[in-house]
Scaffold this active site. Structure first.
Site, PDB file in Angstrom:
ATOM      1  N   GLY A 139       0.134   5.501  -4.375  1.00 55.13           N
ATOM      2  CA  GLY A 139      -0.442   6.802  -4.733  1.00 55.13           C
ATOM      3  C   GLY A 139       0.165   7.918  -3.886  1.00 55.13           C
ATOM      4  N   ARG A 140       0.282   7.678  -2.568  1.00 52.53           N
ATOM      5  CA  ARG A 140       0.837   8.705  -1.676  1.00 52.53           C
ATOM      6  C   ARG A 140       2.310   8.969  -1.971  1.00 52.53           C
ATOM      7  NH1 ARG A 140      -1.270   5.789   3.387  1.00 52.53           N
ATOM      8  NH2 ARG A 140      -1.881   4.336   1.758  1.00 52.53           N
ATOM      9  N   ASN A 183     -10.577  -2.655  -5.946  1.00 56.85           N
ATOM     10  CA  ASN A 183      -9.758  -1.770  -6.789  1.00 56.85           C
ATOM     11  C   ASN A 183     -10.371  -1.567  -8.172  1.00 56.85           C
ATOM     12  OD1 ASN A 183      -6.534  -2.992  -5.564  1.00 56.85           O
ATOM     13  ND2 ASN A 183      -7.751  -1.266  -4.872  1.00 56.85           N
ATOM     14  N   ARG A 230      -5.136  -2.194   8.480  1.00 58.85           N
ATOM     15  CA  ARG A 230      -6.373  -2.892   8.109  1.00 58.85           C
ATOM     16  C   ARG A 230      -6.025  -4.150   7.329  1.00 58.85           C
ATOM     17  NH1 ARG A 230      -7.904   2.311   6.720  1.00 58.85           N
ATOM     18  NH2 ARG A 230      -7.080   2.128   4.606  1.00 58.85           N
ATOM     19  N   ILE A 231      -7.008  -5.063   7.228  1.00 55.21           N
ATOM     20  CA  ILE A 231      -6.822  -6.298   6.461  1.00 55.21           C
ATOM     21  C   ILE A 231      -7.397  -6.152   5.043  1.00 55.21           C
ATOM     22  CG2 ILE A 231      -7.371  -8.793   6.408  1.00 55.21           C
ATOM     23  CD1 ILE A 231      -5.448  -7.884   8.723  1.00 55.21           C
ATOM     24  N   SER A 232      -8.388  -5.303   4.886  1.00 51.49           N
ATOM     25  CA  SER A 232      -8.972  -5.001   3.570  1.00 51.49           C
ATOM     26  C   SER A 232      -9.349  -6.231   2.746  1.00 51.49           C
ATOM     27  CB  SER A 232      -8.034  -4.095   2.764  1.00 51.49           C
ATOM     28  OG  SER A 232      -7.798  -2.902   3.445  1.00 51.49           O
ATOM     29  N   HIS A 279       2.852   3.440  -8.935  1.00 53.46           N
ATOM     30  CA  HIS A 279       2.649   2.025  -9.281  1.00 53.46           C
ATOM     31  C   HIS A 279       3.884   1.469 -10.017  1.00 53.46           C
ATOM     32  CE1 HIS A 279      -1.342   2.183  -7.759  1.00 53.46           C
ATOM     33  NE2 HIS A 279      -1.851   2.904  -8.736  1.00 53.46           N
ATOM     34  N   ASP A 335       0.833  -1.202   0.000  1.00 51.13           N
ATOM     35  CA  ASP A 335       0.000   0.000   0.000  1.00 51.13           C
ATOM     36  C   ASP A 335       0.871   1.256   0.000  1.00 51.13           C
ATOM     37  OD1 ASP A 335      -2.280   1.490   0.038  1.00 51.13           O
ATOM     38  OD2 ASP A 335      -2.834   1.038   2.108  1.00 51.13           O
ATOM     39  N   ARG A 383       1.758  -5.037   6.121  1.00 51.76           N
ATOM     40  CA  ARG A 383       1.071  -3.994   5.351  1.00 51.76           C
ATOM     41  C   ARG A 383       1.882  -2.715   5.425  1.00 51.76           C
ATOM     42  NH1 ARG A 383      -5.196  -2.623   4.408  1.00 51.76           N
ATOM     43  NH2 ARG A 383      -4.870  -0.899   2.965  1.00 51.76           N
TER      44      ARG A 383
HETATM   45  C1  FPP Z   1      -1.776   0.253  -3.403  1.00 56.13           C
HETATM   46  O1  FPP Z   1      -1.374   1.588  -3.520  1.00 56.13           O
HETATM   47  C2  FPP Z   1      -1.354  -0.542  -4.522  1.00 56.13           C
HETATM   48  C3  FPP Z   1      -2.171  -1.101  -5.463  1.00 56.13           C
HETATM   49  C4  FPP Z   1      -3.629  -0.930  -5.491  1.00 56.13           C
HETATM   50  C5  FPP Z   1      -1.663  -1.886  -6.566  1.00 56.13           C
HETATM   51  C6  FPP Z   1      -0.434  -2.685  -6.306  1.00 56.13           C
HETATM   52  C7  FPP Z   1       0.335  -2.719  -7.544  1.00 56.13           C
HETATM   53  C8  FPP Z   1       1.679  -2.691  -7.652  1.00 56.13           C
HETATM   54  C9  FPP Z   1       2.566  -2.721  -6.496  1.00 56.13           C
HETATM   55  C10 FPP Z   1       2.337  -2.577  -8.968  1.00 56.13           C
HETATM   56  C11 FPP Z   1       2.273  -3.747  -9.897  1.00 56.13           C
HETATM   57  C12 FPP Z   1       2.129  -5.083  -9.301  1.00 56.13           C
HETATM   58  C13 FPP Z   1       2.809  -6.201  -9.681  1.00 56.13           C
HETATM   59  C14 FPP Z   1       2.485  -7.485  -9.022  1.00 56.13           C
HETATM   60  C15 FPP Z   1       3.867  -6.207 -10.700  1.00 56.13           C
HETATM   61  P1  FPP Z   1      -2.485   2.702  -3.592  1.00 56.13           P
HETATM   62  O2  FPP Z   1      -2.692   3.073  -5.015  1.00 56.13           O
HETATM   63  O3  FPP Z   1      -3.734   2.262  -2.889  1.00 56.13           O
HETATM   64  O4  FPP Z   1      -1.779   3.856  -2.789  1.00 56.13           O
HETATM   65  P2  FPP Z   1      -2.472   5.014  -1.922  1.00 56.13           P
HETATM   66  O5  FPP Z   1      -3.246   4.326  -0.825  1.00 56.13           O
HETATM   67  O6  FPP Z   1      -1.320   5.788  -1.404  1.00 56.13           O
HETATM   68  O7  FPP Z   1      -3.346   5.792  -2.868  1.00 56.13           O
END
Ligand code: FPP
Length: 238
Positions: free
Chosen positions: A16-17, A61, A187-189, A30, A13, A181
């Site tokens: 985005g941040r 997602n 959280r477990i989400s 990402h 997680d 996490r």
């Molecule tokens: C959470 O960050 C991450 C995801 C929803 C996607 C996970 C994907 C990757 C790590 C990249 C590609 C994966 C592989 C297996 C090659 P967020 O977008 O929820 O971050 P935020 O909570 O800060 O907005």
């Protein structure tokens, strides 16, 4: 001291941040997150941990903006193409769990290709949870078991833990020992609800794109200090 974990699961997680902090678009997070995946997968395999399960994409997602979902799918395909050779070099077998049927064909095809081509690897099983939700997984299992009961294939009084496990997407995975996490969320989400029944939970404020080998080391040394009692007393497990 407890033995090293056999199965680590990670909720990656904070992409985005991370991007926002750098003044970049979410997708840059990402991309950096995918690089972290590559580093951490190799490191976990090097440590001779048998199972690593990553929450790559949840059912929830899917309701992100269409543009982000499409870009994530493209990133997944390009990462699979890029990592395929490294998986084989490190003798890592790729598996996937979740509702894979509704994934775009490009993802399904690449995934099936890598799963097939790595299936003989024995060093570690890397499982990607894609379009995955643990509640959905349990609902599907209950539906199948109910049908089997209705058709007298299973007798209701024989339903036990092993009946449930054998109907989950995650049926080939052992219980999770350590769940990590990143990003400070605690959280477990909807991740692996069945398999984390007795997992040790480790939360770190580090954002996933910044998560390095040293952060993994810290999680493992914290895990080592835990006392896993599985409901028993301290004296009983000594
Ligand atoms: C959470 O960050 C991450 C995801 C929803 C996607 C996970 C994907 C990757 C790590 C990249 C590609 C994966 C592989 C297996 C090659 P967020 O977008 O929820 O971050 P935020 O909570 O800060 O907005």
């Amino acid at each position: 001291m407890i033995k090293p974990p056999e199965h680590i699961a990670i909720i990656m997680d904070g992409n985005g941040r991370w991007a926002k902090k750098q003044g970049k678009k979410r997708f840059a997070g990402h991309i950096r997150g995918a690089e972290t995946v590559s580093e951490i997968v190799e490191e976990v395999a090097r440590k001779k941990i048998n199972f690593l399960t990553l929450f790559a994409f949840s059912v929830e997602n899917l309701s992100r903006p269409k543009k982000e979902v499409n870009l994530l799918m493209k990133l997944l395909v390009s990462s699979l193409k890029k990592e395929f050779k490294r998986l084989n070099e490190n003798k890592i077998r790729l598996c996937a769990v979740g509702d894979l049927n509704t994934l775009p064909n490009s993802v399904k095809n690449e995934l099936m290709f890598v799963i097939e081509k790595t299936k003989k690897n024995k060093q570690m099983i890397l499982t990607l949870a894609l379009n995955y939700g643990a509640k959905e997984e349990i609902i599907e299992a209950v539906k199948t078991i109910s049908m089997k009961v209705k058709n007298s294939i299973i007798s209701p009084e024989k339903v036990d833990e092993s009946t449930i496990i054998s109907h989950l997407y995650t049926r080939n995975l052992p219980p999770v020992d350590l769940l990590i996490r990143t990003s400070g969320e605690e959280r477990i989400s909807n991740f692996l609800l069945w398999h984390i029944a007795y997992a040790e939970l480790y939360f770190t404020k580090t954002l996933w794109p910044d998560f390095k080998k040293e952060d993994l080391e810290e999680a493992l040394s914290n895990y080592k200090k835990r006392e896993r009692r599985f409901g028993k007393t301290s004296e009983q497990i000594k």
